[in-house]
Motif scaffolding. Structure first.
Motif, PDB file in Angstrom:
ATOM      1  N   PHE A 120       0.823  -1.206   0.000  1.00  0.00           N
ATOM      2  CA  PHE A 120       0.000   0.000   0.000  1.00  0.00           C
ATOM      3  C   PHE A 120       0.859   1.259   0.000  1.00  0.00           C
ATOM      4  CE2 PHE A 120      -2.727  -3.263   1.756  1.00  0.00           C
ATOM      5  CZ  PHE A 120      -3.954  -3.006   1.159  1.00  0.00           C
ATOM      6  N   GLY A 121       0.306   2.309  -0.572  1.00  0.00           N
ATOM      7  CA  GLY A 121       0.958   3.611  -0.584  1.00  0.00           C
ATOM      8  C   GLY A 121      -0.081   4.693  -0.825  1.00  0.00           C
ATOM      9  N   THR A 122       0.360   5.908  -1.028  1.00  0.00           N
ATOM     10  CA  THR A 122      -0.551   7.015  -1.291  1.00  0.00           C
ATOM     11  C   THR A 122      -0.148   7.740  -2.568  1.00  0.00           C
ATOM     12  OG1 THR A 122       0.759   8.519   0.085  1.00  0.00           O
ATOM     13  CG2 THR A 122      -1.073   7.362   1.148  1.00  0.00           C
ATOM     14  N   GLY A 123      -1.108   8.449  -3.139  1.00  0.00           N
ATOM     15  CA  GLY A 123      -0.862   9.230  -4.339  1.00  0.00           C
ATOM     16  C   GLY A 123      -1.673  10.513  -4.292  1.00  0.00           C
ATOM     17  N   ASP A 124      -1.553  11.321  -5.328  1.00  0.00           N
ATOM     18  CA  ASP A 124      -2.291  12.585  -5.405  1.00  0.00           C
ATOM     19  C   ASP A 124      -3.709  12.324  -5.889  1.00  0.00           C
ATOM     20  OD1 ASP A 124      -0.036  14.031  -4.627  1.00  0.00           O
ATOM     21  OD2 ASP A 124       0.675  14.210  -6.692  1.00  0.00           O
ATOM     22  N   SER A 125      -4.682  12.846  -5.155  1.00  0.00           N
ATOM     23  CA  SER A 125      -6.080  12.709  -5.546  1.00  0.00           C
ATOM     24  C   SER A 125      -6.527  13.937  -6.325  1.00  0.00           C
ATOM     25  CB  SER A 125      -6.962  12.528  -4.305  1.00  0.00           C
ATOM     26  OG  SER A 125      -8.339  12.531  -4.672  1.00  0.00           O
ATOM     27  N   ALA A 126      -7.356  13.707  -7.326  1.00  0.00           N
ATOM     28  CA  ALA A 126      -7.906  14.821  -8.102  1.00  0.00           C
ATOM     29  C   ALA A 126      -9.061  15.497  -7.369  1.00  0.00           C
ATOM     30  CB  ALA A 126      -8.379  14.318  -9.468  1.00  0.00           C
ATOM     31  N   LEU A 127      -9.518  14.887  -6.278  1.00  0.00           N
ATOM     32  CA  LEU A 127     -10.646  15.422  -5.520  1.00  0.00           C
ATOM     33  C   LEU A 127     -10.144  16.219  -4.317  1.00  0.00           C
ATOM     34  CD1 LEU A 127     -12.901  12.217  -5.523  1.00  0.00           C
ATOM     35  CD2 LEU A 127     -13.025  14.179  -7.066  1.00  0.00           C
ATOM     36  N   VAL A 128     -10.677  17.398  -4.120  1.00  0.00           N
ATOM     37  CA  VAL A 128     -10.270  18.264  -3.017  1.00  0.00           C
ATOM     38  C   VAL A 128     -10.668  17.633  -1.686  1.00  0.00           C
ATOM     39  CG1 VAL A 128     -10.533  20.540  -1.961  1.00  0.00           C
ATOM     40  CG2 VAL A 128     -10.475  20.317  -4.452  1.00  0.00           C
ATOM     41  N   GLY A 129      -9.759  17.652  -0.716  1.00  0.00           N
ATOM     42  CA  GLY A 129     -10.055  17.121   0.601  1.00  0.00           C
ATOM     43  C   GLY A 129     -10.075  15.608   0.671  1.00  0.00           C
ATOM     44  N   HIS A 130      -9.520  14.946  -0.346  1.00  0.00           N
ATOM     45  CA  HIS A 130      -9.498  13.479  -0.397  1.00  0.00           C
ATOM     46  C   HIS A 130      -8.060  12.958  -0.344  1.00  0.00           C
ATOM     47  CE1 HIS A 130     -13.635  14.012  -1.538  1.00  0.00           C
ATOM     48  NE2 HIS A 130     -13.826  12.712  -1.698  1.00  0.00           N
ATOM     49  N   ILE A 131      -7.920  11.742   0.087  1.00  0.00           N
ATOM     50  CA  ILE A 131      -6.642  11.040   0.079  1.00  0.00           C
ATOM     51  C   ILE A 131      -6.750   9.866  -0.885  1.00  0.00           C
ATOM     52  CG2 ILE A 131      -5.037   9.636   1.428  1.00  0.00           C
ATOM     53  CD1 ILE A 131      -5.719  11.259   3.859  1.00  0.00           C
ATOM     54  N   ARG A 132      -5.783   9.732  -1.777  1.00  0.00           N
ATOM     55  CA  ARG A 132      -5.748   8.578  -2.684  1.00  0.00           C
ATOM     56  C   ARG A 132      -4.860   7.503  -2.067  1.00  0.00           C
ATOM     57  NH1 ARG A 132      -5.267   8.658  -9.124  1.00  0.00           N
ATOM     58  NH2 ARG A 132      -7.420   9.284  -8.673  1.00  0.00           N
ATOM     59  N   THR A 133      -5.428   6.334  -1.872  1.00  0.00           N
ATOM     60  CA  THR A 133      -4.669   5.189  -1.367  1.00  0.00           C
ATOM     61  C   THR A 133      -4.457   4.218  -2.517  1.00  0.00           C
ATOM     62  OG1 THR A 133      -5.639   5.433   0.831  1.00  0.00           O
ATOM     63  CG2 THR A 133      -4.610   3.319   0.328  1.00  0.00           C
ATOM     64  N   LEU A 134      -3.213   3.797  -2.700  1.00  0.00           N
ATOM     65  CA  LEU A 134      -2.839   2.873  -3.769  1.00  0.00           C
ATOM     66  C   LEU A 134      -2.543   1.501  -3.193  1.00  0.00           C
ATOM     67  CD1 LEU A 134      -0.238   5.212  -5.524  1.00  0.00           C
ATOM     68  CD2 LEU A 134      -2.632   4.918  -6.176  1.00  0.00           C
ATOM     69  N   VAL A 192      -8.221   4.030  -4.488  1.00  0.00           N
ATOM     70  CA  VAL A 192      -9.511   4.584  -4.072  1.00  0.00           C
ATOM     71  C   VAL A 192      -9.248   5.969  -3.496  1.00  0.00           C
ATOM     72  CG1 VAL A 192      -9.384   3.556  -1.758  1.00  0.00           C
ATOM     73  CG2 VAL A 192     -11.609   4.212  -2.696  1.00  0.00           C
ATOM     74  N   ASP A 193     -10.126   6.933  -3.807  1.00  0.00           N
ATOM     75  CA  ASP A 193     -10.063   8.288  -3.256  1.00  0.00           C
ATOM     76  C   ASP A 193     -11.156   8.426  -2.201  1.00  0.00           C
ATOM     77  OD1 ASP A 193      -7.989   9.275  -4.971  1.00  0.00           O
ATOM     78  OD2 ASP A 193      -9.449   9.338  -6.595  1.00  0.00           O
ATOM     79  N   LEU A 194     -10.770   8.729  -0.971  1.00  0.00           N
ATOM     80  CA  LEU A 194     -11.729   8.867   0.112  1.00  0.00           C
ATOM     81  C   LEU A 194     -11.559  10.218   0.798  1.00  0.00           C
ATOM     82  CD1 LEU A 194     -11.604   5.352   1.840  1.00  0.00           C
ATOM     83  CD2 LEU A 194     -13.322   6.222   0.253  1.00  0.00           C
ATOM     84  N   PRO A 195     -12.662  10.819   1.259  1.00  0.00           N
ATOM     85  CA  PRO A 195     -12.547  12.090   1.981  1.00  0.00           C
ATOM     86  C   PRO A 195     -11.814  11.885   3.299  1.00  0.00           C
ATOM     87  CG  PRO A 195     -14.778  11.217   2.132  1.00  0.00           C
ATOM     88  CD  PRO A 195     -14.050  10.361   1.135  1.00  0.00           C
ATOM     89  N   ILE A 196     -11.087  12.904   3.736  1.00  0.00           N
ATOM     90  CA  ILE A 196     -10.334  12.818   4.985  1.00  0.00           C
ATOM     91  C   ILE A 196     -11.309  12.666   6.155  1.00  0.00           C
ATOM     92  CG2 ILE A 196      -8.723  14.008   6.516  1.00  0.00           C
ATOM     93  CD1 ILE A 196      -7.577  15.377   4.050  1.00  0.00           C
ATOM     94  N   ASP A 197     -11.103  11.637   6.975  1.00  0.00           N
ATOM     95  CA  ASP A 197     -12.016  11.288   8.065  1.00  0.00           C
ATOM     96  C   ASP A 197     -11.692  12.117   9.303  1.00  0.00           C
ATOM     97  OD1 ASP A 197     -13.873  10.015   9.659  1.00  0.00           O
ATOM     98  OD2 ASP A 197     -12.560   8.313  10.107  1.00  0.00           O
TER      99      ASP A 197
END
Length: 260
Positions: free
Chosen positions: A114-128, A143-148
């Motif tokens: 697992f890792g992270t990447g840049d999300s195209a959605l504001v306020g979201h985190i992309r997890t790879l 998957v791009d998910l909003p910051i919890d």
């Protein structure tokens, strides 16, 4: 994720060892012979190498797909063993999913990174997630998910670090379930559920007709809501009967809003 030492089934090892076929061997031998010939054209050598790489890539992808079929056939439903008081619903913890399915997918020579990447959605985190197979093929999921960072009432209840960690954990659980098509269940199928007083009581799920109703509403909702729903329930058929009215009301409200 936990590391589980297990005996690997012979049938899994036979088909998932590094891919060396008769055709691959013949092609590699031909390339080796050509490389020793000073008169052999360099451009032709390059084309032969490219052809060999394409062949090995296709063979590795085929081995990946075949192993995935076998792994998913062995992975059974995962019991919802945790309860979320804020949403009054049960879910399967990441460690429970890992404990149930990692012995199966590692036996078929898969691993997850697992890792992270840049999300195209504001306020979201992309997890790879890179799903890697021993034969050499890797397939990446994201998957791009909003910051919890907020509770169910909308008030901020986490620091930035805790919010990011919570989102990342949530995404890992969702991606792991998605990759191996994990289904959640309300009944413990490990053989100990009926005699274990610590297990939460099972609840009936909604009917097929109610699930179809939720699916129709979900299609009218935003992609973010659809992703959050899938991460929580897997599919509409996993919603408890006791939750149906509340879930239906929330989705209906979201579906009725104009979508940009």
């Amino acid at each position: 994720m936990s590391n589980v030492a297990i005996a690997e089934p012979a049938e899994a090892r036979q088909v998932t060892s590094p891919v060396i076929t008769n055709e691959s061997t013949a092609m590699l031998t031909m390339i080796q012979r050509a490389a020793t010939d000073p008169a052999f054209d360099a451009d032709k050598m390059q084309k032969m190498m490219e052809m060999y790489e394409r062949h090995t890539d296709r063979t590795a992808a085929a081995a990946f797909n075949a192993a995935m079929v076998r792994a998913q056939a062995e992975i059974g439903p995962v019991f919802r063993d945790k309860f979320n008081a804020q949403t009054s619903s049960s879910y399967a913890a990441l460690e429970s999913i890992d404990r149930k399915i990692s012995p199966v997918y590692t036996a078929h020579c898969f691993s997850l990174s697992f890792g992270t990447g840049d999300s195209a959605l504001v306020g979201h985190i992309r997890t790879l997630c890179d799903c890697m197979h021993e034969a050499g093929h890797t397939k990446q999921y994201h998957v791009d998910l909003p910051i919890d960072s907020a509770g169910i009432k909308g008030s901020v209840n986490k620091t930035g670090v805790h919010a990011a960690g919570s989102t990342f954990s949530y995404a890992r659980r969702y991606l792991t379930m998605m990759i191996f098509n994990v289904v959640l269940t309300n009944e413990d199928d490990d053989g100990n559920g009926a005699n274990n007083s610590q297990d939460p009581p099972s609840e009936p799920v909604i009917t097929a007709g109610q699930a179809a109703q939720l699916d129709a509403l979900l299609k009218k909702c935003t992609p973010v809501l659809q992703e959050n729903f899938a991460a929580k329930y897997g599919c509409a058929a996993n919603v408890y009967k006791s939750e149906f009215d509340a879930v239906s009301a929330r989705i209906t409200k979201s579906a009725s809003r104009p979508q940009e």
